[in-house]
Design a protein around this motif. Structure first.
Motif, PDB file in Angstrom:
ATOM      1  N   LYS A 270      57.551 -55.783  38.485  1.00 43.41           N
ATOM      2  CA  LYS A 270      58.899 -55.287  38.236  1.00 43.41           C
ATOM      3  C   LYS A 270      59.856 -55.657  39.356  1.00 43.41           C
ATOM      4  O   LYS A 270      61.080 -55.669  39.157  1.00 43.41           O
ATOM      5  CB  LYS A 270      58.854 -53.771  38.059  1.00 43.41           C
ATOM      6  CG  LYS A 270      60.082 -53.173  37.430  1.00 43.41           C
ATOM      7  CD  LYS A 270      59.887 -51.694  37.115  1.00 43.41           C
ATOM      8  CE  LYS A 270      61.105 -51.111  36.424  1.00 43.41           C
ATOM      9  NZ  LYS A 270      60.895 -49.675  36.086  1.00 43.41           N
ATOM     10  N   ASP A 271      59.344 -55.978  40.549  1.00 42.51           N
ATOM     11  CA  ASP A 271      60.213 -56.382  41.659  1.00 42.51           C
ATOM     12  C   ASP A 271      60.689 -57.829  41.533  1.00 42.51           C
ATOM     13  O   ASP A 271      61.400 -58.335  42.398  1.00 42.51           O
ATOM     14  CB  ASP A 271      59.514 -56.177  42.998  1.00 42.51           C
ATOM     15  CG  ASP A 271      58.276 -57.062  43.172  1.00 42.51           C
ATOM     16  OD1 ASP A 271      57.963 -57.859  42.266  1.00 42.51           O
ATOM     17  OD2 ASP A 271      57.620 -56.958  44.231  1.00 42.51           O
ATOM     18  N   GLY A 272      60.292 -58.515  40.443  1.00 43.52           N
ATOM     19  CA  GLY A 272      60.740 -59.882  40.211  1.00 43.52           C
ATOM     20  C   GLY A 272      59.850 -60.950  40.806  1.00 43.52           C
ATOM     21  O   GLY A 272      60.213 -62.132  40.802  1.00 43.52           O
ATOM     22  N   THR A 273      58.676 -60.583  41.303  1.00 42.79           N
ATOM     23  CA  THR A 273      57.785 -61.571  41.919  1.00 42.79           C
ATOM     24  C   THR A 273      56.637 -61.936  40.982  1.00 42.79           C
ATOM     25  O   THR A 273      56.163 -61.119  40.186  1.00 42.79           O
ATOM     26  CB  THR A 273      57.189 -61.050  43.237  1.00 42.79           C
ATOM     27  OG1 THR A 273      56.451 -59.839  42.986  1.00 42.79           O
ATOM     28  CG2 THR A 273      58.288 -60.788  44.254  1.00 42.79           C
ATOM     29  N   GLU A 289      59.954 -65.890  43.154  1.00 42.65           N
ATOM     30  CA  GLU A 289      60.814 -64.705  43.091  1.00 42.65           C
ATOM     31  C   GLU A 289      61.939 -64.909  42.075  1.00 42.65           C
ATOM     32  O   GLU A 289      62.602 -65.945  42.068  1.00 42.65           O
ATOM     33  CB  GLU A 289      61.392 -64.401  44.473  1.00 42.65           C
ATOM     34  CG  GLU A 289      60.331 -64.027  45.497  1.00 42.65           C
ATOM     35  CD  GLU A 289      60.932 -63.578  46.824  1.00 42.65           C
ATOM     36  OE1 GLU A 289      62.180 -63.530  46.912  1.00 42.65           O
ATOM     37  OE2 GLU A 289      60.167 -63.277  47.749  1.00 42.65           O
ATOM     38  N   PHE A 290      62.135 -63.906  41.226  1.00 46.03           N
ATOM     39  CA  PHE A 290      63.205 -63.908  40.224  1.00 46.03           C
ATOM     40  C   PHE A 290      64.190 -62.788  40.541  1.00 46.03           C
ATOM     41  O   PHE A 290      63.881 -61.861  41.300  1.00 46.03           O
ATOM     42  CB  PHE A 290      62.617 -63.701  38.820  1.00 46.03           C
ATOM     43  CG  PHE A 290      61.793 -64.853  38.317  1.00 46.03           C
ATOM     44  CD1 PHE A 290      62.333 -65.807  37.476  1.00 46.03           C
ATOM     45  CD2 PHE A 290      60.451 -64.979  38.672  1.00 46.03           C
ATOM     46  CE1 PHE A 290      61.572 -66.872  36.997  1.00 46.03           C
ATOM     47  CE2 PHE A 290      59.674 -66.023  38.205  1.00 46.03           C
ATOM     48  CZ  PHE A 290      60.244 -66.978  37.365  1.00 46.03           C
ATOM     49  N   ASP A 291      65.363 -62.856  39.900  1.00 46.40           N
ATOM     50  CA  ASP A 291      66.385 -61.831  40.090  1.00 46.40           C
ATOM     51  C   ASP A 291      66.158 -60.616  39.216  1.00 46.40           C
ATOM     52  O   ASP A 291      66.867 -59.613  39.354  1.00 46.40           O
ATOM     53  CB  ASP A 291      67.785 -62.406  39.798  1.00 46.40           C
ATOM     54  CG  ASP A 291      68.193 -63.469  40.805  1.00 46.40           C
ATOM     55  OD1 ASP A 291      67.731 -63.391  41.959  1.00 46.40           O
ATOM     56  OD2 ASP A 291      68.965 -64.371  40.423  1.00 46.40           O
ATOM     57  N   ALA A 292      65.207 -60.697  38.294  1.00 46.73           N
ATOM     58  CA  ALA A 292      64.914 -59.587  37.377  1.00 46.73           C
ATOM     59  C   ALA A 292      63.408 -59.408  37.278  1.00 46.73           C
ATOM     60  O   ALA A 292      62.626 -60.260  37.720  1.00 46.73           O
ATOM     61  CB  ALA A 292      65.520 -59.862  36.000  1.00 46.73           C
ATOM     62  N   ALA A 293      63.005 -58.287  36.704  1.00 46.93           N
ATOM     63  CA  ALA A 293      61.577 -58.016  36.516  1.00 46.93           C
ATOM     64  C   ALA A 293      60.926 -59.120  35.692  1.00 46.93           C
ATOM     65  O   ALA A 293      61.536 -59.682  34.788  1.00 46.93           O
ATOM     66  CB  ALA A 293      61.395 -56.674  35.821  1.00 46.93           C
ATOM     67  N   VAL A 294      59.684 -59.435  36.021  1.00 38.85           N
ATOM     68  CA  VAL A 294      58.906 -60.417  35.265  1.00 38.85           C
ATOM     69  C   VAL A 294      57.813 -59.641  34.539  1.00 38.85           C
ATOM     70  O   VAL A 294      57.012 -58.955  35.162  1.00 38.85           O
ATOM     71  CB  VAL A 294      58.289 -61.487  36.182  1.00 38.85           C
ATOM     72  CG1 VAL A 294      57.577 -62.543  35.353  1.00 38.85           C
ATOM     73  CG2 VAL A 294      59.366 -62.116  37.055  1.00 38.85           C
ATOM     74  N   PRO A 310      60.679 -63.796  32.773  1.00 39.65           N
ATOM     75  CA  PRO A 310      61.440 -62.670  33.323  1.00 39.65           C
ATOM     76  C   PRO A 310      62.173 -61.923  32.227  1.00 39.65           C
ATOM     77  O   PRO A 310      62.349 -62.434  31.111  1.00 39.65           O
ATOM     78  CB  PRO A 310      62.422 -63.363  34.280  1.00 39.65           C
ATOM     79  CG  PRO A 310      62.654 -64.702  33.659  1.00 39.65           C
ATOM     80  CD  PRO A 310      61.362 -65.085  32.990  1.00 39.65           C
ATOM     81  N   SER A 311      62.619 -60.700  32.521  1.00 41.13           N
ATOM     82  CA  SER A 311      63.346 -59.921  31.522  1.00 41.13           C
ATOM     83  C   SER A 311      64.716 -60.519  31.240  1.00 41.13           C
ATOM     84  O   SER A 311      65.272 -60.330  30.160  1.00 41.13           O
ATOM     85  CB  SER A 311      63.494 -58.466  31.978  1.00 41.13           C
ATOM     86  OG  SER A 311      64.131 -58.409  33.253  1.00 41.13           O
TER      87      SER A 311
END
Length: 464
Positions: A270-273, A289-294, A310-311
């Motif tokens: 959920k932290d985007g990693t 790393e993403f800007d949204a939850a994966v 990602p979401s």
């Protein structure tokens, strides 16, 4: 596990059943006139455009009957009033039988010729179901599960029955244990449970002091269960050996997958990693790393590629040989769902919200198809027939359409109904389909791309 999805002393039950039947359509009592002889049909066709309305209706009915026969179209079950919501539907593996499980716990099984068997409901309030290799599992929102043996659907097992409305235990995730009749469950109360789907007994339960199991790695053996936690840890547990922390995210772990070829665990949080962990080296080898939850990780059958979703934003393709990453082309930021690999891993297909479907080529990462229904407002559901090279699409305007994966274009829309379509599924061979309807019935038909006309079914043609 396939198509679709899920999640406690157990009760064994043998379902009593009632035999029934379903009908071909159009139904005989709904036709305009008695069937025409070949001579009379030829006479009417010879008149060309100089037909009366009654004669036109006669020829239309002939065409409908021919099309229904060509695709062996059948209505399965009876319409329910009030409507009984479906928990799940599909085909039983290795057979041509289809099934529907309703929220009240009732199960209906249909043969290819439409013969129906109804089993007594032994568990209610079901809201989802999935088919495993030997079983069908349906679950309630609070963790009670109904397990049915595909070889004998009258044998039903209820796992985790909860009769009280208080102290019900939620399940976060479940996973089958290969080579056993066991089902692992990540349960509320910081528990990891192992259930026997044959006897209904609780085989093992581990309780953790500080972490809540959240997501389970599918296909783990009993001696090395891998799971992610709400606290961000990815752990390995074994009976008698306790658990150990392998590595950690900074947020709840939403999915865990495995690439056995390269000895990798791949987890999304959920932290985007997204973390790639080498089990032989015991170390993290890559982090994205993403800007949204994966929320989802897909690994191709040949374990050459992974796709992480990602979401919000574009999904990424990772080459598992080199660990190089590439974002997949996407025209908007709508969420990607229902992803799966095609052609042994060479293509990846996913639904983008309700707007349409994308197909990507994995070696290049390029989008090779953007499938939309311009006049129906999107695509509701889809199923894939690799053998015939077809996508079977269900659309919000209640049509069934075919899309050719080789020619990359629409073939036809052979069926249109006056009832809301909920979804579509194909058998293992990809040559027969079912569509679930909101009125509790299902349509069943043979799939082939030689149908160019459309059979329109009105509400009068569904039995009540």
């Amino acid at each position: 596990m396939t198509n679709v999805v899920l999640r406690n002393i157990a009760i064994l039950a043998t379902g009593a059943f009632i035999a029934g039947c379903s009908g071909n359509i159009p139904q005989a009592e709904k036709t305009y006139t008695a069937a025409l002889s070949a001579k009379e049909e030829a006479r009417l066709r010879s008149k060309g455009v100089f037909l009366s309305d009654a004669e036109s209706r006669k020829l239309d009915e002939i065409e409908r009957r021919k099309l229904a026969k060509a695709i062996d179209l059948r209505v399965l079950g009876s319409a329910s009033q009030p409507q009984t919501p479906l928990a799940g539907f599909g085909f039983t593996a290795g057979t041509q039988n289809s099934f529907a499980i309703y929220r009240d716990g009732s199960l209906h099984v249909f043969t290819p010729v439409g013969e129906e068997t109804q089993f007594e409901a032994v568990a209610g309030r079901l809201d989802r179901a999935f088919a495993d290799s030997g079983r069908i599992v349906a679950a309630s929102p609070r963790g009670t599960m109904l397990v049915l043996e595909k070889s004998d659907l009258s044998q039903q097992t209820v796992l985790r029955p909860q009769t009280s409305t208080f102290h019900q235990v939620r399940l976060f995730d479940v996973a089958t244990v290969p080579g056993t009749p066991y089902l692992a469950a990540a349960a509320e109360g910081r528990r990891l449970e192992i259930w026997d789907m044959t006897s209904g007994e609780l085989v093992e339960a581990a309780e953790f002091e500080t972490v809540q199991p959240r997501s389970l790695l599918q296909g783990c053996p009993m001696d090395e269960m891998v799971f992610g936690t709400n606290e961000g840890q990815v752990r390995q547990w074994s009976k008698g050996g306790g658990s150990k922390v392998l590595y950690s995210h900074d947020g709840p772990v939403l999915d865990v997958a495995e690439d056995k070829k390269h000895h990798l665990l791949i987890s999304a949080a959920k932290d985007g990693t997204v973390i790639f962990y080498d089990r032989e080296k015991g170390s993290i080898v890559k982090r994205i790393e993403f800007d949204a939850a994966v929320y989802k990780v897909h690994v191709s059958p040949d374990q050459r590629y992974a796709v992480v979703v990602p979401s919000l934003g574009k999904p990424y393709r990772i080459d598992l040989d080199s660990l190089d990453e590439t974002s997949l082309a996407l025209k908007s930021g709508n969420s990607i769902t229902n992803g799966r690999f095609l052609h042994g891993g060479a293509w990846f297909i996913a639904q983008q919200g309700g707007n349409g479907l994308y197909i990507w080529d994995m070696p290049s990462g390029a989008a090779i198809a953007d499938i939309k229904r311009e006049h129906s407002g999107g695509i509701l559901d889809f199923a894939v027939s690799d053998r015939q090279g077809l996508l079977v699409l269900a659309t919000p305007d209640n049509k069934i359409s075919y899309w050719d994966m080789n020619k990359r274009g629409y073939v036809s829309s052979p069926i249109q109904v006056d009832e809301d379509i909920l979804g579509v599924a194909l058998n293992d061979r990809g040559d027969r389909a079912i569509a679930a309807l909101a009125n509790g019935q299902m349509l069943s038909w043979k799939v082939h791309d030689g149908v160019t006309k459309s059979l329109v079914l009105s509400k009068d043609e569904f039995s009540g």
